[in-house]
Design a protein around this motif. Structure first.
Motif, PDB file in Angstrom:
ATOM      1  N   ARG A   1     -18.433  -6.846  18.921  1.00  0.00           N
ATOM      2  CA  ARG A   1     -18.116  -6.954  17.493  1.00  0.00           C
ATOM      3  C   ARG A   1     -17.126  -8.083  17.189  1.00  0.00           C
ATOM      4  O   ARG A   1     -16.719  -8.259  16.052  1.00  0.00           O
ATOM      5  CB  ARG A   1     -17.546  -5.629  16.982  1.00  0.00           C
ATOM      6  N   ARG A   2     -16.742  -8.829  18.234  1.00  0.00           N
ATOM      7  CA  ARG A   2     -15.857 -10.000  18.089  1.00  0.00           C
ATOM      8  C   ARG A   2     -14.533  -9.623  17.404  1.00  0.00           C
ATOM      9  O   ARG A   2     -14.018 -10.343  16.553  1.00  0.00           O
ATOM     10  CB  ARG A   2     -16.576 -11.104  17.331  1.00  0.00           C
ATOM     11  N   VAL A   3     -13.991  -8.485  17.770  1.00  0.00           N
ATOM     12  CA  VAL A   3     -12.800  -7.937  17.130  1.00  0.00           C
ATOM     13  C   VAL A   3     -11.604  -8.877  17.238  1.00  0.00           C
ATOM     14  O   VAL A   3     -10.902  -9.110  16.249  1.00  0.00           O
ATOM     15  CB  VAL A   3     -12.451  -6.542  17.713  1.00  0.00           C
ATOM     16  N   VAL A   4     -11.344  -9.438  18.404  1.00  0.00           N
ATOM     17  CA  VAL A   4     -10.176 -10.303  18.588  1.00  0.00           C
ATOM     18  C   VAL A   4     -10.299 -11.550  17.723  1.00  0.00           C
ATOM     19  O   VAL A   4      -9.347 -11.952  17.040  1.00  0.00           O
ATOM     20  CB  VAL A   4      -9.989 -10.669  20.078  1.00  0.00           C
ATOM     21  N   GLU A   5     -11.473 -12.161  17.724  1.00  0.00           N
ATOM     22  CA  GLU A   5     -11.706 -13.370  16.935  1.00  0.00           C
ATOM     23  C   GLU A   5     -11.530 -13.094  15.442  1.00  0.00           C
ATOM     24  O   GLU A   5     -10.863 -13.852  14.725  1.00  0.00           O
ATOM     25  CB  GLU A   5     -13.119 -13.883  17.209  1.00  0.00           C
ATOM     26  N   VAL A   6     -12.116 -12.015  14.959  1.00  0.00           N
ATOM     27  CA  VAL A   6     -12.034 -11.680  13.539  1.00  0.00           C
ATOM     28  C   VAL A   6     -10.602 -11.307  13.163  1.00  0.00           C
ATOM     29  O   VAL A   6     -10.092 -11.720  12.113  1.00  0.00           O
ATOM     30  CB  VAL A   6     -13.024 -10.550  13.189  1.00  0.00           C
ATOM     31  N   ASP A   7      -9.944 -10.543  13.991  1.00  0.00           N
ATOM     32  CA  ASP A   7      -8.559 -10.150  13.734  1.00  0.00           C
ATOM     33  C   ASP A   7      -7.662 -11.384  13.593  1.00  0.00           C
ATOM     34  O   ASP A   7      -6.870 -11.484  12.647  1.00  0.00           O
ATOM     35  CB  ASP A   7      -8.055  -9.250  14.869  1.00  0.00           C
ATOM     36  N   ALA A   8      -7.790 -12.319  14.518  1.00  0.00           N
ATOM     37  CA  ALA A   8      -6.972 -13.532  14.469  1.00  0.00           C
ATOM     38  C   ALA A   8      -7.265 -14.346  13.209  1.00  0.00           C
ATOM     39  O   ALA A   8      -6.342 -14.863  12.560  1.00  0.00           O
ATOM     40  CB  ALA A   8      -7.212 -14.377  15.715  1.00  0.00           C
ATOM     41  N   ALA A   9      -8.538 -14.442  12.847  1.00  0.00           N
ATOM     42  CA  ALA A   9      -8.906 -15.209  11.663  1.00  0.00           C
ATOM     43  C   ALA A   9      -8.322 -14.595  10.398  1.00  0.00           C
ATOM     44  O   ALA A   9      -7.741 -15.293   9.555  1.00  0.00           O
ATOM     45  CB  ALA A   9     -10.430 -15.314  11.550  1.00  0.00           C
TER      46      ALA A   9
ATOM     47  N   LYS B   1      -5.743 -12.540  10.136  1.00  0.00           N
ATOM     48  CA  LYS B   1      -4.280 -12.669  10.156  1.00  0.00           C
ATOM     49  C   LYS B   1      -3.834 -14.069   9.778  1.00  0.00           C
ATOM     50  O   LYS B   1      -2.753 -14.254   9.232  1.00  0.00           O
ATOM     51  CB  LYS B   1      -3.734 -12.286  11.533  1.00  0.00           C
ATOM     52  N   ALA B   2      -4.672 -15.056  10.077  1.00  0.00           N
ATOM     53  CA  ALA B   2      -4.354 -16.440   9.720  1.00  0.00           C
ATOM     54  C   ALA B   2      -4.779 -16.763   8.290  1.00  0.00           C
ATOM     55  O   ALA B   2      -4.654 -17.910   7.847  1.00  0.00           O
ATOM     56  CB  ALA B   2      -5.026 -17.398  10.705  1.00  0.00           C
ATOM     57  N   GLY B   3      -5.292 -15.769   7.573  1.00  0.00           N
ATOM     58  CA  GLY B   3      -5.687 -15.974   6.181  1.00  0.00           C
ATOM     59  C   GLY B   3      -7.081 -16.529   6.002  1.00  0.00           C
ATOM     60  O   GLY B   3      -7.472 -16.904   4.900  1.00  0.00           O
ATOM     61  N   HIS B   4      -7.864 -16.570   7.057  1.00  0.00           N
ATOM     62  CA  HIS B   4      -9.227 -17.098   6.991  1.00  0.00           C
ATOM     63  C   HIS B   4     -10.218 -15.964   6.721  1.00  0.00           C
ATOM     64  O   HIS B   4     -11.010 -15.593   7.583  1.00  0.00           O
ATOM     65  CB  HIS B   4      -9.584 -17.839   8.278  1.00  0.00           C
TER      66      HIS B   4
END
Length: 154
Positions: free
Chosen positions: A108-116, A118-121
Motif C-alpha cells: 500500500r506504499r504506506v511509508v511513501e504516502v505518509d512522507a508525502a 507530512k511534507a504537504g504533498h
C-alpha cells in the motif's frame, strides 16, 4: 539489564533485587559493576561474551528476552557454570504479525504516502496506485514457527 524491558517485567525484577539498566551499550564497562551481579538480562542487542562473564564473577544466570541466543556465548556460560535461559516461541505471533504488517505497508506504499502527506504533498492521491493482496498468493520461505504462523493467517 543490558537493555530496557517491559515496565511490568522491570517492576518484577526490581521487587526481587536491585536492577541497573545499562543505558549506553557502546560505553558499557562491565568492570564498573564487578562483584554482586548475579543476573544479566538482554533483549538481543547486548553481547554477553566470555569477557563480560569474566568481569562479573558472581554471575549465575543470563536471561535472553526472546528466542535466539546468538548474542550469548553459551559455551563460555556453560564453562563458567552460568545458566542461560530464553523464551523461544514467546514472540512468534508478534513477529508473524509484524511481517504481515510490513507486507501490507509495502503493498500500500504506506511509508511513501505518509512522507508525502507530512511534507504537504497531498496531490500524491492523484493517480495513486497500490497493490491489493486480495487474490494474491503469498510464498513463505521457511516454515519454522514464524513462517507457519504467518501461513496460518490466510
Amino acid at each position: 539489564m543490558l537493555e530496557s524491558v517491559h515496565a511490568d517485567a522491570a517492576r518484577l525484577l526490581e521487587a526481587a533485587d536491585s536492577v541497573e539498566l545499562v543505558e549506553d551499550l557502546a560505553a558499557f564497562d562491565p568492570r564498573s559493576f564487578g562483584r554482586g551481579v548475579r543476573a544479566v538480562v538482554t533483549r538481543g542487542r547486548g553481547r554477553v561474551d566470555r569477557e563480560l562473564m569474566a568481569a562479573l564473577p558472581d554471575l549465575l544466570v543470563v536471561a535472553r528476552c526472546g528466542a535466539g541466543l546468538d548474542n550469548v556465548d553459551t559455551r563460555a556460560a556453560a564453562a563458567a557454570g552460568v545458566a542461560v535461559v530464553h523464551a523461544p516461541g514467546l514472540t512468534t505471533s508478534a513477529v508473524a504479525e509484524h511481517a504481515l504488517m510490513l507486507m501490507l505497508a509495502l503493498s500500500r506504499r504506506v511509508v511513501e504516502v505518509d512522507a508525502a502527506v507530512k511534507a504537504g504533498h497531498w496531490n500524491i492521491r492523484d493517480g495513486f496506485e497500490s497493490t491489493e493482496l486480495r487474490g494474491k498468493r503469498l510464498g513463505v520461505i521457511g516454515l519454522g514457527a514464524i513462517g507457519t504462523k504467518l501461513a496460518d493467517f490466510g
